[in-house]
Scaffold this active site. Structure first.
Site, mmCIF file in Angstrom:
data_model
loop_
_atom_site.group_PDB
_atom_site.id
_atom_site.type_symbol
_atom_site.label_atom_id
_atom_site.label_comp_id
_atom_site.label_asym_id
_atom_site.label_seq_id
_atom_site.Cartn_x
_atom_site.Cartn_y
_atom_site.Cartn_z
ATOM 1 N NE ARG A 14 7.482 1.223 -4.610
ATOM 2 C CZ ARG A 14 7.958 0.058 -5.055
ATOM 3 N NH1 ARG A 14 7.791 -0.278 -6.325
ATOM 4 N NH2 ARG A 14 8.572 -0.776 -4.241
ATOM 5 C CG ASP A 15 5.970 -3.069 -4.202
ATOM 6 O OD1 ASP A 15 5.783 -3.078 -5.435
ATOM 7 O OD2 ASP A 15 6.615 -3.947 -3.615
ATOM 8 C CG HIS A 207 10.180 -5.727 -0.733
ATOM 9 N ND1 HIS A 207 9.607 -4.484 -0.592
ATOM 10 C CD2 HIS A 207 9.621 -6.255 -1.842
ATOM 11 C CE1 HIS A 207 8.739 -4.273 -1.583
ATOM 12 N NE2 HIS A 207 8.732 -5.338 -2.353
ATOM 13 C CG HIS A 209 6.065 -9.222 -3.868
ATOM 14 N ND1 HIS A 209 5.013 -8.411 -4.226
ATOM 15 C CD2 HIS A 209 7.150 -8.419 -3.765
ATOM 16 C CE1 HIS A 209 5.450 -7.164 -4.363
ATOM 17 N NE2 HIS A 209 6.747 -7.132 -4.090
ATOM 18 C CB CYS A 240 7.288 -5.904 -9.868
ATOM 19 S SG CYS A 240 8.463 -5.173 -11.007
ATOM 20 C CG ASN A 249 4.213 -5.457 -1.378
ATOM 21 O OD1 ASN A 249 3.619 -4.717 -2.143
ATOM 22 N ND2 ASN A 249 5.518 -5.538 -1.351
HETATM 23 ZN ZN ZN Z 1 7.866 -5.379 -4.227
#
Ligand code: ZN
Length: 310
Positions: A14-15, A207, A209, A240, A249
């Site tokens: 996903r990310d 989370h 980055h 994002c 990430n």
């Molecule tokens: Zn993220």
């Protein structure tokens, strides 16, 4: 003293992929998920149920869910921004855990999901409630916890208040997300401690980055401050679409290496992660940011042989 084990949530499907311009086939996404499971991942963010016009890379959310391997020992997470997304995720019958996102500032919340920050807290609470009604679990992430691309500094009091309000709805955990990679270890340690106190006994996930190179330092600071779960993406892909300049990430490869060398177990296999990194680099036709993916682990038996031979 540090904990003996940390859980890594694999977010590459996903990310990791959502910000990639080049379309990735559903089959490749499913191969990535299967490889992550083979590498030991037991919690995976598999897709997001968002407007495909806003995030085209996630347009195949339903097809990805249909193809998920049938594994009782793996928790599949579907990210949702509102109840409509929650209903789509529930309807697949394949998602175990809904991931809700609240954003710490109004401007970013408007751009990311068309709501005020308070509105995003209400939406997260509604999503958690809906998940529980249907027998699923839910997690919640507070985006832009360490800084906002539009409003700058984010008040720690604001993030703590949001965490408290969301925790009342009963998620399995709350995550602090450095969506744009501006956090530093001192800030991370402070906020993790404050949020842990505010939502006790719920655990904190983080989370990060690596936009400004502080990603791994922030992971370490968060763990030292008591965070129990870390989001990471194989190869360090990610970003994002609604955060200008957002980079990858923290890489599962690099987080694994740092933690396992520090005798904190993750349940993953480095060889399988690196092989997946190289496979994914082939699919994406570019080298991925992870450092350990390039350098390999240590000690490396093959290297020892060469050194002895020399
Ligand atoms: Zn993220």
């Amino acid at each position: 003293m540090y904990t003996k084990a940390i859980e890594i949530v694999e977010v590459s499907p996903r990310d990791g992929l959502q910000n990639e311009k080049q379309p990735i086939s559903t089959a490749d996404k499913l191969t990535l998920i299967n490889r992550a499971i083979e590498a030991g991942a037991r919690r995976i963010e598999v897709t997001s149920f968002v407007n495909p016009k806003a995030v085209p890379q996630m347009a195949d959310a339903d097809a990805v869910c249909t193809g998920l391997p049938d594994r009782d020992d793996v928790t599949y997470i579907g990210l949702v921004m509102n109840l409509r997304g929650a209903e789509r995720a529930i309807a697949t019958g394949r998602i175990d855990q809904l991931g809700a996102v609240a954003v710490a500032t109004d401007t970013f919340a408007m751009r990311n999901q068309g709501q005020t920050s308070d509105g995003s807290v209400d939406a997260a609470r509604a999503i958690i409630k809906r998940a529980k009604e249907t027998g699923l679990t839910a997690q919640a992430t507070i985006g832009a916890s360490f800084g906002c691309p539009f409003e700058g500094e984010v008040s720690e009091d604001r993030v703590v208040a949001m965490a408290k309000a969301i925790a009342e709805a009963g998620p399995v955990e709350i995550a602090l997300a450095d969506t744009i990679g501006v956090g530093n270890p001192a800030h991370v340690a402070r906020l993790v401690v404050r949020v842990r106190e505010a939502i006790n006994p719920l655990p904190v996930r983080v989370h990060f980055h690596n936009t400004r190179g502080t990603g791994l330092a922030n992971v370490w600071a968060a763990i030292a401050a008591g965070a129990q779960t870390v989001d990471a993406s194989i190869g360090g892909l990610g970003g994002c679409p609604f955060a200008p300049g957002a980079a990858g990430n923290v890489a599962t490869d690099d987080v694994f290496y740092m933690l396992e060398r520090a005798e904190i177990s993750t349940g993953l296999s480095l060889d399988a992660i690196i092989e997946t990194n190289h496979w994914l680099a082939g699919v994406m036709d570019k080298e991925l940011p992870a450092m350990v993916g390039k350098a390999g682990g240590f000690p490396n038996p093959a290297d020892d042989k060469e050194r002895n031979a020399a």
